[in-house]
Write a protein that holds these residues in place. Sequence first.
Motif, short mmCIF file in Angstrom:
data_model
loop_
_atom_site.label_atom_id
_atom_site.label_comp_id
_atom_site.label_asym_id
_atom_site.label_seq_id
_atom_site.Cartn_x
_atom_site.Cartn_y
_atom_site.Cartn_z
N HIS A 156 36.76 120.44 38.48
CA HIS A 156 37.26 121.27 37.01
C HIS A 156 38.61 122.64 38.12
O HIS A 156 39.33 122.94 37.18
CB HIS A 156 36.97 121.95 36.59
CG HIS A 156 35.96 120.87 35.49
ND1 HIS A 156 35.09 120.88 35.33
CD2 HIS A 156 37.21 119.94 34.86
CE1 HIS A 156 34.64 119.94 34.22
NE2 HIS A 156 36.00 119.47 33.96
N HIS A 161 29.40 121.69 40.34
CA HIS A 161 30.72 121.90 39.69
C HIS A 161 30.00 123.49 39.05
O HIS A 161 29.04 123.71 39.75
CB HIS A 161 30.43 121.60 37.69
CG HIS A 161 30.85 120.26 38.25
ND1 HIS A 161 32.37 119.58 36.78
CD2 HIS A 161 31.20 118.59 38.60
CE1 HIS A 161 32.92 119.09 37.13
NE2 HIS A 161 32.24 118.50 37.77
N CYS A 162 30.38 123.97 37.86
CA CYS A 162 29.50 125.61 37.61
C CYS A 162 30.04 125.55 35.91
O CYS A 162 30.72 125.41 35.20
CB CYS A 162 30.31 126.62 38.23
SG CYS A 162 31.60 127.25 37.44
N GLU A 217 36.30 125.98 39.63
CA GLU A 217 35.12 126.50 39.24
C GLU A 217 34.73 126.35 41.09
O GLU A 217 34.44 125.40 41.53
CB GLU A 217 33.96 125.28 39.02
CG GLU A 217 34.62 124.69 37.21
CD GLU A 217 33.37 124.15 36.56
OE1 GLU A 217 33.21 122.65 37.37
OE2 GLU A 217 34.09 123.46 35.00
N ARG A 269 40.52 123.35 34.75
CA ARG A 269 39.82 121.82 34.18
C ARG A 269 41.00 120.54 32.97
O ARG A 269 40.32 119.59 33.10
CB ARG A 269 39.33 122.78 32.68
CG ARG A 269 38.43 122.45 31.84
CD ARG A 269 37.48 122.89 31.45
NE ARG A 269 36.65 122.21 30.73
CZ ARG A 269 35.12 121.87 30.84
NH1 ARG A 269 35.05 122.85 32.17
NH2 ARG A 269 33.95 121.19 30.54
ZN LIG Z 1 33.03 121.20 36.01
#
Ligand SMILES: [Zn+2]
Length: 383
Positions: A42, A171-172, A45, A94
């Motif tokens: 993304h 991810h976060c 992140e 994103r």
């Molecule tokens: Zn993500």
Amino acid sequence: MPQSTRKILLPAMTPGGGRSLTVHRFGRAGARPKAYLQAAIHANELPGVMVLHHLLPMLVKADRKGRIKGEIVIVPAVNPIGFAQLVGHTHLGRYDFLGRDNFNRNWLDLSAEVARRTGAKLGRKAADNVAMIRTAALAALAAMKPVNELQTLRVEAMKLSIDADVVLDLHCDAHSSLHLFISAHDWPGAARVLAADIRAEATLYNEPYPASLTFSGVNSALWPRLAELFPAARIPQACLSATIEYRGQHDVNHALGEADARNLYRTLVRRGAIAGRAGALPRLKAQATPIGGMDVGYCPKPGMLIYHLPPGARARKGDAVCEVIDPYDPRGPKARTQIFARTDGILFSRKLDGRLTWPGAVAYRIAGAKRLAHRKGMSGLDD
Ligand SMILES: [Zn+2]
């Protein structure tokens, strides 16, 4: 074989442009188990990038001592397209600007093509089937001729991952506790070990497997999709593929990065990719819960979002999790619209306080054990 680094060039989308992926490889090509780790699909992140920043020197050291027994492939930041999204002194990420695609959707479901290539040959020997399926999946990817940059990135990343035994996509969330998305096929088994090792505060499983075309989803679902197509053949879940959400976007510091890297290193030792002793498995922090039990809070109107509960809190059905404030309404408390939890569970994901919100925006997610009627048939991937 010592560590190697290579760059994969992506096609330029504009004259004078051109970006690349950097790939680090440890261990002998083809050695098992193979682990593939990547961060920042993304792009905005970075906690996962920090984890890999700390994991990489640990692997370099292990490599020098001859301790890499399997094959470990690391792409520390997999999305240079998203990295370049600087707009008005803000980094976006994103969503792809070109097609407006979420960067972690529409990855390649290879099951039909692998079925076409292997179908009649699949038999009762699981190990033979696994080898055949991996070869066919790599051949299917090699035959693809992507034209644009993002499609090339997807094909190249999957060439690195599709034959792995372990795929971890880092991810976060916005403001969140450490959590994990897995397939029900891996729970308890390999995913439970992973959840314990990385100290996950919540683990959510897709039933029966991730149907959405996320990166970890397509790597995981290849196996059960083929097993459904060929019920007489013995096709195991040959890849533990998981999305790890390393807390919130702002949770990036050396202390967390190093501790999380140590936990990943330990789980790679436990899997046999690195020689050594993993030690006792840490206590599991939370049992896995179904995606169908995940309550998602949506904003009913535009306004300013304020939370009543911190990330990781145990919410109870009926609790006000957050409120949307109408800035034009002069009536103080009456200008605030509450959003209430519809299950008991862990508030593992929320946004920051004081952000602008809009109708239908996701305000939070709660991991509950009970499947919820209002979530039936929903994937949970709606932002
Ligand atoms: Zn993500």
